[in-house]
Scaffold this motif. Sequence first.
Motif, PDB file in Angstrom:
ATOM      1  N   LYS A 262      -8.548   2.513   4.159  1.00  0.00           N
ATOM      2  CA  LYS A 262      -9.053   1.142   4.031  1.00  0.00           C
ATOM      3  C   LYS A 262      -9.546   0.637   5.387  1.00  0.00           C
ATOM      4  CE  LYS A 262      -6.468  -0.167   0.016  1.00  0.00           C
ATOM      5  NZ  LYS A 262      -7.490  -0.320  -1.003  1.00  0.00           N
ATOM      6  N   ALA A 263     -10.215  -0.512   5.340  1.00  0.00           N
ATOM      7  CA  ALA A 263     -10.645  -1.140   6.592  1.00  0.00           C
ATOM      8  C   ALA A 263      -9.453  -1.931   7.150  1.00  0.00           C
ATOM      9  CB  ALA A 263     -11.809  -2.081   6.331  1.00  0.00           C
TER      10      ALA A 263
ATOM     11  N   LEU B 160       0.832  -1.209   0.000  1.00  0.00           N
ATOM     12  CA  LEU B 160       0.000   0.000   0.000  1.00  0.00           C
ATOM     13  C   LEU B 160       0.868   1.261   0.000  1.00  0.00           C
ATOM     14  CD1 LEU B 160      -2.695  -1.167   2.560  1.00  0.00           C
ATOM     15  CD2 LEU B 160      -3.134  -0.575   0.181  1.00  0.00           C
TER      16      LEU B 160
ATOM     17  N   ALA C 137      -4.680   1.832   8.818  1.00  0.00           N
ATOM     18  CA  ALA C 137      -5.774   1.561   7.879  1.00  0.00           C
ATOM     19  C   ALA C 137      -6.474   2.864   7.489  1.00  0.00           C
ATOM     20  CB  ALA C 137      -6.761   0.590   8.514  1.00  0.00           C
ATOM     21  N   LYS C 138      -6.671   3.726   8.477  1.00  0.00           N
ATOM     22  CA  LYS C 138      -7.336   5.021   8.234  1.00  0.00           C
ATOM     23  C   LYS C 138      -6.489   5.867   7.280  1.00  0.00           C
ATOM     24  CE  LYS C 138      -7.903   8.386  11.356  1.00  0.00           C
ATOM     25  NZ  LYS C 138      -8.191   8.959  12.669  1.00  0.00           N
TER      26      LYS C 138
ATOM     27  N   GLU D  91      -8.481  -5.087   5.536  1.00  0.00           N
ATOM     28  CA  GLU D  91      -7.918  -4.995   4.178  1.00  0.00           C
ATOM     29  C   GLU D  91      -6.401  -4.762   4.239  1.00  0.00           C
ATOM     30  OE1 GLU D  91     -10.714  -2.976   1.072  1.00  0.00           O
ATOM     31  OE2 GLU D  91     -11.012  -1.974   3.021  1.00  0.00           O
ATOM     32  N   VAL D  92      -5.926  -4.310   5.362  1.00  0.00           N
ATOM     33  CA  VAL D  92      -4.489  -4.038   5.523  1.00  0.00           C
ATOM     34  C   VAL D  92      -3.811  -5.159   6.320  1.00  0.00           C
ATOM     35  CG1 VAL D  92      -2.771  -2.348   6.308  1.00  0.00           C
ATOM     36  CG2 VAL D  92      -5.024  -1.568   5.541  1.00  0.00           C
TER      37      VAL D  92
END
Lengths: 68, 153
Positions: free
Chosen positions: A54-55, A8, A49-50, A58-59
């Motif tokens: 993403k949630a 990411l 994640a924030k 998801e990370v």
Amino acid sequence: MKNYIKELRKEKRISQEELAAAVSVTRQTIISLENGKYNASLLLAHEIAKYFGKAIEEVFIFEEDTEA
Amino acid sequence: MLLENAKVGKTVEKRIKNRIIYSVCLAVLGVTSAVIGVGGFLPVELSDYLSGFYSGVGTGLIVAAIITIIRNIRTLKNEKLLKEKEIYENDERNKMIGLKTWSYTGYAMFIILYVGLLAAGFISEMVLNTILVILGVYALCLFFARLYCNKTM
């Protein structure tokens, strides 16, 4: 616990230093997270994640067979 | 978010200020030890070894306190250093490292004391009793620390 932080981060073209500053941790913590040597707390996982929009799931991938 | 950050910054600032106060107390303790080491005014005469010991410990404390005070004042005056310190001290991995370091040191200390206790029996009964008391106090500290953690967490 696996995570997609490195992927990411590269997708977003930011350095470990920048990510560390954004979530208020040291660069070493990001390195350890990416290498799987350290598992983030719920709070840090939420922050990361924030940051990527993403949630958490998801990370961070929680594997039931792996010890935390 | 900005307000939260400001609050965290203030907490670190307060922590650093407290550290400066503790260091001043340590320096006073150091001066007291050094003065005891120099002796002269004490009703009992100190041996050369004890005099050197108290002077050494006192000087060490004073030097450590002064270094800590200078470093903390420098951090307080520099916004960048303050931010770095804030991140370093709030970093959860660093906190975990700190806790684990204390934990491993505690285990090591317990084993060393136990081995020392066994070995001391062959050397001197007084040393054995001293280590036994230290081990007892250590075990009590461990017990009460666990009790405290159980109640507060």
